[in-house]
Design a protein around this motif. Sequence first.
Motif: not given
Length: 304
Positions: A94-98, A213-219, A276-284
């Motif tokens: 369910x990785x969002x379209x980027x 919240x940090x969502x990280x998509x790895x293998x 002024x702050x990071x509230x969400x991080x999405x990393x792939x």
Amino acid sequence: MTGQGPRDQAPGRADDMLAVAFEEQRARLTSVAVRMLGSRADAEDAVQEAWLRLARQREGAIGNLQAWLTTVVSRVCIDMLRSRRVHPEEPYDDLPEIEVAEADAEAPEEGAVLADSVGLALLVVLDTLTPAERLAFVLHDMFAVPFAEVGQILGKSTDAAKMLASRARRKVRGTPGPADDPRRQRAVVDAFLAAARAGDFDALLRVLAPDVTWRSYSARGLTVRRGAPEVATRVQRGVRAAVTTRPALINGTPGVIVQDRRGKVLGVMSCTIADGRITEVLSVNDPARLAELGLPALQPLRES
């Protein structure tokens, strides 16, 4: 299962009429399911399940097809949401379209949002709702389904459905939106990267929202980390990696492309910023998913 439906089946008598009627509802049903599940693949599975159940119904047994299909898809989505395990790392489809663009390019218009105009930020907010709250909010506020019908789908009274939607609405409205100035957004991301390179834990805490919240998509799957201390600790562990970053726009929000010094893309990261702050991080950083993004080859960076 995904993507199959009446259009893939051989024609036959009344089945043809049923298939045509279903196809007329498909786009709406998929939109409902995408907003409920945040994943087009899962949404298509939910819609396909609705078709399978419809195909088993006796001819003439359904009076209001739209209402019946909405109910079925909604209940399937509720079951899928409830069955998702709260686990720090789990397989994902369910990785969002980027959409990735150069930082100095104009933000893409259609590419800056998810499928069916569902913004990434909105999906993140919806993800904080309970399944019942999410369904009540999506069906009533986004698709104008009467509360009486929402209540029937949930097995609750009309008043209970109203309360669920109201509670969800407060949560959505209470979530701060991103800053309007792209330069300020970029400055926050730059400050985060500088603190990360320096391994400065306190500086990281200053730039991260307490409930980030940090969502990280790895293998290996999806990893979710919550809270500034946990995210900052994870960032500190990656300080020693020999990587460089390039500014980018990820779905229209400030982010970076991560590469090694030979130019190989190792990942992409986007940030949602409020106050002024990071509230969400999405990393792939899953190589297979990165390949699907079709990122252009980058030139190796010269040693300074």
